[in-house]
Write a protein that holds these residues in place. Sequence first.
Motif, PDB file in Angstrom:
ATOM      1  N   VAL A 172       8.233  -6.389   0.165  1.00  0.00           N
ATOM      2  CA  VAL A 172       7.502  -6.072   1.449  1.00  0.00           C
ATOM      3  C   VAL A 172       6.116  -5.756   1.026  1.00  0.00           C
ATOM      4  N   ALA A 173       5.721  -5.795  -0.032  1.00  0.00           N
ATOM      5  CA  ALA A 173       4.489  -5.384  -0.501  1.00  0.00           C
ATOM      6  C   ALA A 173       3.259  -6.644  -0.309  1.00  0.00           C
ATOM      7  N   ALA A 174       2.091  -6.148  -0.050  1.00  0.00           N
ATOM      8  CA  ALA A 174       1.117  -7.248  -0.134  1.00  0.00           C
ATOM      9  C   ALA A 174      -0.277  -6.601  -0.938  1.00  0.00           C
ATOM     10  N   GLN A 175      -0.568  -7.409  -2.298  1.00  0.00           N
ATOM     11  CA  GLN A 175      -1.560  -6.744  -2.756  1.00  0.00           C
ATOM     12  C   GLN A 175      -2.891  -6.902  -2.191  1.00  0.00           C
ATOM     13  N   ARG A 176      -3.792  -6.071  -2.546  1.00  0.00           N
ATOM     14  CA  ARG A 176      -5.244  -6.387  -1.892  1.00  0.00           C
ATOM     15  C   ARG A 176      -6.363  -5.873  -2.930  1.00  0.00           C
ATOM     16  N   SER A 177      -7.473  -6.266  -2.778  1.00  0.00           N
ATOM     17  CA  SER A 177      -8.491  -5.648  -3.284  1.00  0.00           C
ATOM     18  C   SER A 177      -9.721  -5.056  -2.345  1.00  0.00           C
ATOM     19  N   LEU A 178     -10.153  -3.969  -2.526  1.00  0.00           N
ATOM     20  CA  LEU A 178     -11.209  -3.230  -1.616  1.00  0.00           C
ATOM     21  C   LEU A 178     -12.467  -3.125  -2.371  1.00  0.00           C
ATOM     22  N   GLU A 179     -13.432  -3.476  -1.703  1.00  0.00           N
ATOM     23  CA  GLU A 179     -14.945  -2.882  -2.329  1.00  0.00           C
ATOM     24  C   GLU A 179     -15.335  -1.586  -2.058  1.00  0.00           C
ATOM     25  N   LYS A 180     -16.061  -1.098  -2.951  1.00  0.00           N
ATOM     26  CA  LYS A 180     -16.610   0.222  -2.870  1.00  0.00           C
ATOM     27  C   LYS A 180     -17.227   0.527  -1.424  1.00  0.00           C
ATOM     28  N   GLY A 181     -16.666   1.573  -0.662  1.00  0.00           N
ATOM     29  CA  GLY A 181     -17.436   2.015   0.721  1.00  0.00           C
ATOM     30  C   GLY A 181     -16.359   1.251   1.732  1.00  0.00           C
ATOM     31  N   ALA A 233      -0.788   4.122  13.029  1.00  0.00           N
ATOM     32  CA  ALA A 233      -0.086   4.089  11.557  1.00  0.00           C
ATOM     33  C   ALA A 233       0.605   2.866  11.512  1.00  0.00           C
ATOM     34  N   ALA A 234       0.320   1.812  10.851  1.00  0.00           N
ATOM     35  CA  ALA A 234       0.826   0.305  10.558  1.00  0.00           C
ATOM     36  C   ALA A 234       1.382   0.338   9.372  1.00  0.00           C
ATOM     37  N   ASP A 235       0.651   1.029   8.206  1.00  0.00           N
ATOM     38  CA  ASP A 235       1.190   0.630   6.825  1.00  0.00           C
ATOM     39  C   ASP A 235       1.040   1.860   5.952  1.00  0.00           C
ATOM     40  N   PHE A 236       1.895   1.743   5.044  1.00  0.00           N
ATOM     41  CA  PHE A 236       1.840   2.553   3.948  1.00  0.00           C
ATOM     42  C   PHE A 236       0.841   1.819   2.621  1.00  0.00           C
ATOM     43  N   PHE A 237       0.329   2.919   1.838  1.00  0.00           N
ATOM     44  CA  PHE A 237      -0.351   2.171   0.777  1.00  0.00           C
ATOM     45  C   PHE A 237      -0.080   2.766  -0.670  1.00  0.00           C
ATOM     46  N   ASN A 238      -0.162   2.205  -1.689  1.00  0.00           N
ATOM     47  CA  ASN A 238       0.042   2.572  -2.921  1.00  0.00           C
ATOM     48  C   ASN A 238      -1.171   2.175  -3.895  1.00  0.00           C
ATOM     49  N   PHE A 241       0.442   7.590  -3.476  1.00  0.00           N
ATOM     50  CA  PHE A 241       0.937   7.042  -2.342  1.00  0.00           C
ATOM     51  C   PHE A 241       0.622   7.497  -0.956  1.00  0.00           C
ATOM     52  N   LEU A 242       0.179   6.575  -0.241  1.00  0.00           N
ATOM     53  CA  LEU A 242      -0.777   7.198   0.994  1.00  0.00           C
ATOM     54  C   LEU A 242      -0.027   6.506   2.169  1.00  0.00           C
ATOM     55  N   GLY A 243      -0.318   7.432   3.396  1.00  0.00           N
ATOM     56  CA  GLY A 243       0.031   7.091   4.781  1.00  0.00           C
ATOM     57  C   GLY A 243       1.248   7.670   5.389  1.00  0.00           C
ATOM     58  N   LEU A 244       1.571   8.756   4.569  1.00  0.00           N
ATOM     59  CA  LEU A 244       2.832   9.857   4.993  1.00  0.00           C
ATOM     60  C   LEU A 244       2.279  10.509   6.249  1.00  0.00           C
ATOM     61  N   LEU A 266      -4.627  -2.206  -4.386  1.00  0.00           N
ATOM     62  CA  LEU A 266      -3.570  -1.425  -3.677  1.00  0.00           C
ATOM     63  C   LEU A 266      -2.380  -2.221  -3.246  1.00  0.00           C
ATOM     64  N   CYS A 267      -1.246  -1.583  -3.056  1.00  0.00           N
ATOM     65  CA  CYS A 267      -0.449  -2.431  -2.387  1.00  0.00           C
ATOM     66  C   CYS A 267      -0.005  -1.776  -0.997  1.00  0.00           C
ATOM     67  N   ARG A 268      -0.058  -2.875  -0.050  1.00  0.00           N
ATOM     68  CA  ARG A 268       0.143  -2.495   1.324  1.00  0.00           C
ATOM     69  C   ARG A 268       1.534  -2.835   1.544  1.00  0.00           C
ATOM     70  N   PHE A 269       2.400  -1.763   2.364  1.00  0.00           N
ATOM     71  CA  PHE A 269       3.815  -1.918   3.013  1.00  0.00           C
ATOM     72  C   PHE A 269       3.712  -1.525   4.509  1.00  0.00           C
ATOM     73  N   SER A 270       4.292  -2.685   5.039  1.00  0.00           N
ATOM     74  CA  SER A 270       4.509  -2.233   6.654  1.00  0.00           C
ATOM     75  C   SER A 270       5.464  -1.288   6.705  1.00  0.00           C
ATOM     76  N   ARG A 271       5.021  -0.371   7.841  1.00  0.00           N
ATOM     77  CA  ARG A 271       5.783   0.754   8.087  1.00  0.00           C
ATOM     78  C   ARG A 271       7.358   0.654   8.496  1.00  0.00           C
ATOM     79  N   PRO A 272       7.402  -0.296   9.535  1.00  0.00           N
ATOM     80  CA  PRO A 272       8.732  -0.519   9.857  1.00  0.00           C
ATOM     81  C   PRO A 272       9.627  -1.186   8.549  1.00  0.00           C
ATOM     82  N   ARG A 273       9.273  -1.985   7.897  1.00  0.00           N
ATOM     83  CA  ARG A 273       9.941  -2.712   6.709  1.00  0.00           C
ATOM     84  C   ARG A 273       9.971  -1.504   5.670  1.00  0.00           C
ATOM     85  N   LEU A 274       9.339  -0.617   5.180  1.00  0.00           N
ATOM     86  CA  LEU A 274       9.443   0.430   4.472  1.00  0.00           C
ATOM     87  C   LEU A 274      10.415   1.312   4.959  1.00  0.00           C
TER      88      LEU A 274
END
Lengths: 248, 248
Positions: free
Chosen positions: B45-54, B64-69, B97-100, B118-126
Amino acid sequence: MIVSRARPLVVGDAFGHAACAECDARTVSVCDALDTADLSRLAAVAAQRSLEKGRVFIEEGEKAADFFNITAGTVKLFKLLPDGRQQITGFAGPGYFLGLAVGETYAFSAEAIEPVRLCRFSRPRLYALMHDLPALEARLLQTACNELVTAQEQMLLLGRKTARERVASFLLLRAAAAAPCSHRQTEIRLPMTRAEIADYLGLTIETISRVLSRFRADKRIDLPTPDRVILTDRPWLEDLAAGNLEHV
Amino acid sequence: MIVSRARPLVVGDAFGHAACAECDARTVSVCDALDTADLSRLAAVAAQRSLEKGRVFIEEGEKAADFFNITAGTVKLFKLLPDGRQQITGFAGPGYFLGLAVGETYAFSAEAIEPVRLCRFSRPRLYALMHDLPALEARLLQTACNELVTAQEQMLLLGRKTARERVASFLLLRAAAAAPCSHRQTEIRLPMTRAEIADYLGLTIETISRVLSRFRADKRIDLPTPDRVILTDRPWLEDLAAGNLEHV
DNA sequence: CGGGCTCTTGATACGCCTCAATGCCCGTGG
DNA sequence: CCACGGGCATTGAGGCGTATCAAGAGCCCG
């Protein structure tokens, strides 16, 4: 030392679950997550007690042996610095669940600021129960998240709001706590002293007093007695608390 | 709007669980609570992604749709007032762990202050997974309690500590974050700017700069570059941070 | 080599704290 | 009954710590 253990003052009763069903705090506390059958299991590990004003029943650094659920009265949660500086991290009224400390020791102290009634749960027994009752654990997680949101709001207040914004925020918080369902109440009661308000808002008693006097002079509030406040201009207080009124 | 959803930048892979097993953050994150079999369910249920600075990837008030790690890099969590005043409530590094968030909306915003993975988890699935895996839920409760303790400590800092005590506390916090196991490190890296330190400690950039300069002049720290600090007198910093040095 | 950013340092301003005096309320005891 | 004392709240005068305003230094990057 944990004062409350040295002088137990337990008013426990043999009909724990019966008391739970009639508890005033029932519908606003963690207990609400359980049905009647499970509630009796919770009650079985609970002990009721009364605390007089001024009693410290959790001390920072002590072994975290118990959880507590306030059923009547108000307690303050606080941390101290060695030289006596105090930060109150929150006030807890009926329904509040206390003791979510991580690890083996409490991270804060707690003191009754007026006569208090509460239920005490031993930590290992509540943990065991949590294992059996996922609803209880889910509710505790929910409680913890709520606390977290409140704490973040308080950090914004302490780090970035002016004295007047802090006091306005505090008054509205009190009003909200007194009437949970946006049941617009204009009069609120302050069970805490000016010193406690100051230690909660990161200010001094004098500043609290001055700001309240100023609010009254500006006809934003009324103060029939020091511990009763009537919000006469709530929209203005809300704007101020939210940071919308720059230099008024 | 949630910027990260508008520009997904997903670096997802078809072998989610394999990636998890090799993840740098594995042992310090919630994932550590699960065995390999359950971990693959989490990875599903996780999706990885990269974020640039800023990049702002959580905005206060949004649904609040997602949680993040976080698996690499550092993000700041913050709240804003309408006039731009900012309070950073915390910095989150690998394993965090983020999004509580309670309820339907986020109570804070989050921005990458350096390149982040980070890894993104959809709220309902988590949530559904939590229902199946009590170990996951227990771990989240534990995480929330830890956050709570940190938040209380920060309230003490913001409400009652002086500028110099705040900066000392911050440096030690950074040192502890860099070496979790009391692995006494003397050099720390500051991925955040002075402005971010200021918004975290409830001060201004000028005060941060002045206090650091003063610490250096007093031979308590060294500053080879603005973003590297060497703690040359840690015991003194610890005393100061704890509030033991009144008016030095 | 210039532009923009962050960081540093100095001069001054201001908000809140500190110190101090007074008032108010209330319980206590003569 | 009233005098007394202690806590808490209020109000004023002055000081201190941090913010604000401003200028310059260092650095990265084009």
